[in-house]
Design a protein around this motif. Structure first.
Motif, PDB file in Angstrom:
ATOM      1  N   GLN A   4     -51.151  68.632  20.279  1.00  0.00           N
ATOM      2  CA  GLN A   4     -52.041  68.332  21.393  1.00  0.00           C
ATOM      3  C   GLN A   4     -51.843  66.923  21.939  1.00  0.00           C
ATOM      4  N   PHE A   5     -51.969  65.918  21.082  1.00  0.00           N
ATOM      5  CA  PHE A   5     -51.885  64.524  21.522  1.00  0.00           C
ATOM      6  C   PHE A   5     -50.615  63.918  20.940  1.00  0.00           C
ATOM      7  N   ASN A   6     -49.566  63.819  21.775  1.00  0.00           N
ATOM      8  CA  ASN A   6     -48.282  63.281  21.340  1.00  0.00           C
ATOM      9  C   ASN A   6     -48.220  61.805  21.726  1.00  0.00           C
ATOM     10  N   LEU A   7     -48.444  60.956  20.731  1.00  0.00           N
ATOM     11  CA  LEU A   7     -48.432  59.523  20.987  1.00  0.00           C
ATOM     12  C   LEU A   7     -47.097  58.991  20.495  1.00  0.00           C
ATOM     13  N   LYS A   8     -46.152  58.867  21.382  1.00  0.00           N
ATOM     14  CA  LYS A   8     -44.794  58.452  21.012  1.00  0.00           C
ATOM     15  C   LYS A   8     -44.592  56.985  21.391  1.00  0.00           C
ATOM     16  N   GLY A   9     -44.367  56.161  20.363  1.00  0.00           N
ATOM     17  CA  GLY A   9     -44.097  54.763  20.610  1.00  0.00           C
ATOM     18  C   GLY A   9     -45.276  53.957  21.101  1.00  0.00           C
ATOM     19  N   LEU A  52     -48.660  61.038  15.901  1.00  0.00           N
ATOM     20  CA  LEU A  52     -48.284  59.655  16.142  1.00  0.00           C
ATOM     21  C   LEU A  52     -46.843  59.467  15.685  1.00  0.00           C
ATOM     22  N   ASP A  53     -45.970  59.098  16.609  1.00  0.00           N
ATOM     23  CA  ASP A  53     -44.532  58.997  16.327  1.00  0.00           C
ATOM     24  C   ASP A  53     -44.077  57.575  16.638  1.00  0.00           C
ATOM     25  N   ARG A  54     -43.696  56.825  15.562  1.00  0.00           N
ATOM     26  CA  ARG A  54     -43.209  55.454  15.689  1.00  0.00           C
ATOM     27  C   ARG A  54     -44.193  54.571  16.472  1.00  0.00           C
ATOM     28  N   CYS A  55     -45.447  54.720  16.129  1.00  0.00           N
ATOM     29  CA  CYS A  55     -46.491  53.905  16.741  1.00  0.00           C
ATOM     30  C   CYS A  55     -46.762  52.671  15.893  1.00  0.00           C
ATOM     31  N   SER A  56     -47.374  51.659  16.505  1.00  0.00           N
ATOM     32  CA  SER A  56     -47.785  50.467  15.766  1.00  0.00           C
ATOM     33  C   SER A  56     -49.132  49.990  16.279  1.00  0.00           C
ATOM     34  N   GLN A  57     -49.994  49.619  15.352  1.00  0.00           N
ATOM     35  CA  GLN A  57     -51.320  49.087  15.663  1.00  0.00           C
ATOM     36  C   GLN A  57     -52.090  49.994  16.613  1.00  0.00           C
ATOM     37  N   VAL A  58     -52.023  51.294  16.355  1.00  0.00           N
ATOM     38  CA  VAL A  58     -52.827  52.274  17.081  1.00  0.00           C
ATOM     39  C   VAL A  58     -54.014  52.653  16.214  1.00  0.00           C
ATOM     40  N   MET A  59     -55.189  52.723  16.817  1.00  0.00           N
ATOM     41  CA  MET A  59     -56.397  53.063  16.086  1.00  0.00           C
ATOM     42  C   MET A  59     -57.006  54.340  16.664  1.00  0.00           C
ATOM     43  N   VAL A  60     -57.352  55.279  15.788  1.00  0.00           N
ATOM     44  CA  VAL A  60     -58.129  56.460  16.162  1.00  0.00           C
ATOM     45  C   VAL A  60     -59.469  56.310  15.453  1.00  0.00           C
ATOM     46  N   LEU A  61     -60.530  56.191  16.228  1.00  0.00           N
ATOM     47  CA  LEU A  61     -61.836  55.844  15.680  1.00  0.00           C
ATOM     48  C   LEU A  61     -62.849  56.936  15.969  1.00  0.00           C
ATOM     49  N   GLY A  62     -63.595  57.353  14.919  1.00  0.00           N
ATOM     50  CA  GLY A  62     -64.731  58.245  15.079  1.00  0.00           C
ATOM     51  C   GLY A  62     -64.348  59.664  15.422  1.00  0.00           C
ATOM     52  N   GLY A  63     -65.377  60.479  15.683  1.00  0.00           N
ATOM     53  CA  GLY A  63     -65.190  61.848  16.108  1.00  0.00           C
ATOM     54  C   GLY A  63     -64.986  62.824  14.970  1.00  0.00           C
ATOM     55  N   CYS A  90     -44.889  55.331  11.397  1.00  0.00           N
ATOM     56  CA  CYS A  90     -45.855  54.458  12.069  1.00  0.00           C
ATOM     57  C   CYS A  90     -46.191  53.263  11.183  1.00  0.00           C
ATOM     58  N   ARG A  91     -46.585  52.137  11.839  1.00  0.00           N
ATOM     59  CA  ARG A  91     -46.910  50.930  11.097  1.00  0.00           C
ATOM     60  C   ARG A  91     -48.229  50.335  11.586  1.00  0.00           C
ATOM     61  N   ARG A 113     -51.068  63.512   7.264  1.00  0.00           N
ATOM     62  CA  ARG A 113     -49.731  63.435   6.690  1.00  0.00           C
ATOM     63  C   ARG A 113     -49.081  62.142   7.179  1.00  0.00           C
ATOM     64  N   GLU A 114     -48.619  61.315   6.236  1.00  0.00           N
ATOM     65  CA  GLU A 114     -47.913  60.093   6.554  1.00  0.00           C
ATOM     66  C   GLU A 114     -46.489  60.230   6.032  1.00  0.00           C
ATOM     67  N   ASP A 115     -45.513  60.035   6.921  1.00  0.00           N
ATOM     68  CA  ASP A 115     -44.108  60.172   6.538  1.00  0.00           C
ATOM     69  C   ASP A 115     -43.361  58.935   7.023  1.00  0.00           C
ATOM     70  N   GLY A 116     -42.919  58.087   6.066  1.00  0.00           N
ATOM     71  CA  GLY A 116     -42.229  56.868   6.425  1.00  0.00           C
ATOM     72  C   GLY A 116     -43.181  55.818   6.974  1.00  0.00           C
ATOM     73  N   GLY A 117     -42.608  54.801   7.611  1.00  0.00           N
ATOM     74  CA  GLY A 117     -43.441  53.726   8.134  1.00  0.00           C
ATOM     75  C   GLY A 117     -44.126  52.986   7.001  1.00  0.00           C
TER      76      GLY A 117
END
Length: 691
Positions: A68-73, A100-111, A223-224, A242-246
């Motif tokens: 649904q939500f593809n957050l790339k970079g 989340l694909d190769r993202c950095s300092q992204v926050m998903v809050l609440g919900g 992601c980092r 699921r966290e893979d790498g980063g």
């Protein structure tokens, strides 16, 4: 001064929130048009928004053929979901809610993140019986509106697990029941056949199991420094997160929840996750998991953090040919190597080359004499530095926390009712999951009611696959109670300290469960006991510390409540009827010395000296120890050590008033004067069965 990442992170998070607060927010979404939500979020980010607020409400997300939500970079952005519920309707594997694909300092809050269908079997046992061949059966009926078995199926899919009708928690004395043969009874119920004669459950209890593999609620790929905070996840499949790498990602104040009944149901759901809660692979550093809560039943580990092994196919000194895989080897970083036959070593990778034939050439900075077939991983990419703090978890058929990483801190958590270990440390070759753990601290945790599946190890289990690779582990100030496979089981480890722990036996101990010692050791070096205490010791198996094969360097520093060696001077250390344990561990004989009734002369063949040794009484009239002419089933302590490093327990027969001294005999052969038997003797230590 070393400052932990948790203390560094909170000010950083605060500064980040202040920075975002100064940035105008963009609000998107309308629950009446959920099909537009994902594109609106993407458009806001592309348009420069870094604070994106999703309007409160319930969004029934349609099938779009991908996540649904593809957050790339993405970088430096926040998505606020407070008051919003997002519901997946496409449960195809890989079509995740947040990707989340190769993202950095992204926050998903609440919900709240959910899905429109339950992905676990759930039903009541309506009857139990015995088949014509004498094996147990039960009749099982799926609860209304929960998944039904496939038409024509002849076996229960995967594993069935038992849930107690009174507690709604996994029922003690039952583990996994795999591939149970079943018969469709034609009235909506099924007769399941078991490969045993007795069942430890009955009518009214539930059987539950996995149904399909629903996608992840949140997937982080390389992601980092991303944060998932204050998020509630329900109706979960293989794993919510699921966290893979980063690496360096944070999971704070999140809740794993059951969710509502499905439409038309008369029973509330039992299963939160069809498998793991959070699964992290190959992260460097590992995840920061704090103040999270796990509700309901999980059908696999609550938290799992590990890396991956690659297998060595050929060796030429420091140059290795390895099968390609996911060990994340890097030039300038370490490689850890081990095998099932005791080999263990570490070196630095100086060169890497992909050979183009599904193998790679790995060059190390030194020749370790690595055997072919050994495994290797990068310990920095196995989740090193993982922190799990202040969480409440358990009620899983498997482990509460499964760690295969260095420099981990597990602190101030409550872990209860796990079928297997509450905390498991060490590699699993079977799953190709790396690696041995080093420099780990387990402190201030409360562990209770774990081990109910009758297998899988003590509440804290340190394990390995044949090498002494787990090192420098501190287990301190933890509170153990009613753990049915024991409290501490240490294997394949070196340099373990147990201090300030409180161990409380179950009262009453379940009748179908064998009693265990609170502490058991095997294949380990330099284990230190300091300042521990035992409560309700009579509930445990009599040996408070059970020492198995290949244990050296056991140290008791002061009063522990679990005494490593019985006192042997000043007063009678063992009176008539005292129960002790004999353990063969080294190359000298340390022996209690007695005189008078109940003692026996033992002579040193090397120098002719002799001393008085106590007699022992067998636990059985069977003379399995090989002694002869024991008319009252009496034998002598050295008889137990003949040709074995195993340990046995025995009843000491002495006169209570006889003082006990200590005599150390040199290594060599010792002879029983009454039998003329001579044997090679190793050191014998005495471990009390009661404090």
């Amino acid at each position: 001064m070393r400052i932990s990442r948790s203390f560094c992170f909170l000010p950083l998070l605060l500064l980040t929130q202040i920075a975002f607060a100064a940035t105008p927010a963009v609000t998107v979404g309308n629950p009446k048009t959920p099909e537009r939500l994902a594109s609106a979020v993407q458009a806001a980010y592309v348009g420069g928004a870094r604070r994106i607020v999703i309007k409160p409400g319930v969004y029934l997300l349609p099938n779009v053929g991908h996540s649904q939500f593809n957050l790339k970079g993405w970088s430096g952005a926040t998505i606020s979901l407070y008051g919003a519920t997002l519901i997946l309707t496409d449960l195809t594997w890989g079509h995740n809610l947040f990707e989340l694909d190769r993202c950095s300092q992204v926050m998903v809050l609440g919900g709240t993140l959910s899905q429109n269908k339950i992905t676990s079997y759930q039903g009541r046992v309506v009857a139990v019986g015995i088949s014509p061949n004498g094996s147990a059966t039960c009749d099982w009926k799926p609860d209304a509106s929960y998944p039904a078995l496939p038409v024509g199926t002849k076996k229960f899919p995967g594993a069935a697990n038992v849930v107690d009708s009174r507690t709604r928690r996994l029922k003690i004395g039952n583990g996994d029941f795999y591939d149970l043969p079943l018969e469709d009874l034609g009235d909506g119920s099924y007769r399941l056949s078991f490969n045993q004669k007795t069942l430890h459950f009955g009518p009214g209890d539930w059987l539950v199991g996995r149904y399909g593999d629903a996608p992840f609620k949140v997937s982080l790929d390389n992601c980092r420094d991303c944060t998932i905070q204050d998020v509630t996840m329900m109706r979960n499949g293989f794993s919510n997160i699921r966290e893979d790498g980063g690496g360096g990602n944070h999971f704070l104040h999140d809740i794993w929840a059951l969710g509502p009944r499905p439409g038309g149901a008369t029973e509330n759901p039992l299963v939160t996750n069809a498998a793991d809660g959070l699964h992290s692979t190959g992260a460097n550093p590992g995840p920061d998991i704090e103040n999270c809560v796990f509700q309901g039943i999980l059908l696999d580990d609550c938290l799992a953090v590990h890396g991956s092994f690659q297998t060595i196919q050929s060796v030429n000194g420091a140059v290795l040919i390895v099968k390609n895989g996911s060990a994340n080897l890097k030039v300038g970083e370490p490689a850890r190597l081990s095998d099932t036959k005791g080999f263990f070593g570490e070196a630095v990778v100086t060169a890497l080359k992909d050979n183009g034939d599904q193998t790679s050439t790995v060059t190390l900075d030194k020749d370790l004499g690595v055997p072919i077939g050994a495994k290797l991983s990068n310990p920095q990419a196995d989740g090193a530095g993982t922190k799990i703090i202040g969480c409440r978890l358990g009620n899983t058929r498997s482990r509460g926390i499964l760690l295969k990483c260095d420099h981990a801190v597990v602190q101030n958590n409550v872990i209860e009712d796990c079928g297997m270990a509450a905390i498991s440390l060490g590699p699993e070759y079977y799953w190709n999951e790396a690696d041995y753990v080093q420099n780990v601290t387990l402190a201030g945790n409360t562990l209770r009611g774990n081990g109910g599946a009758t297998y899988g190890g003590a509440a804290i289990l340190i394990h390995g696959d044949g090498a002494m690779g787990n090192k420098n582990i501190v287990i301190k100030d933890n509170h153990f109670s009613s753990n049915l496979q024991g409290d501490l089981q240490i294997e394949w480890a070196e340099g373990v300290t147990l201090s300030g722990n409180t161990l409380t036996g179950a009262a009453p101990w379940p009748a179908m469960m064998d009693k265990k010692s609170p502490v058991s050791l095997s294949n380990c070096k330099t284990v230190t006991l300091r300042g521990n205490s035992v409560v309700n010791a009579g509930a445990y198996k009599p040996m408070l510390v059970e020492v198995g094969a290949n244990v050296t360097g056991l140290q008791d520093q002061g009063e522990t409540g679990i005494k490593a060696v019985i006192a042997t001077s000043g007063t009678a250390a063992a009176d008539q009827g005292s129960t002790v344990k004999v353990v063969v561990v080294d190359l000298k004989l340390k022996q209690l010395s007695f005189s008078g009734a109940g003692s026996h002369i033992v002579k040193n063949d090397l120098d002719g000296t002799s001393c008085n040794a106590p007699q022992w009484q067998d636990n059985s009239v069977v003379k399995s120890d090989g002694s002869v002419d024991d008319s009252k089933s009496l034998c002598y302590p050295l008889c137990y050590t003949r040709n074995t490093t195993a340990s046995v327990s025995a009843l000491l027969v002495t006169v209570p008033s006889v003082p006990v001294g200590s005599t150390l005999l040199t290594s060599g052969q010792f002879q029983y004067l009454d039998t003329d038997e001579t044997k090679n003797i190793k050191e014998v230590q005495f471990f009390p069965l009661h404090p």
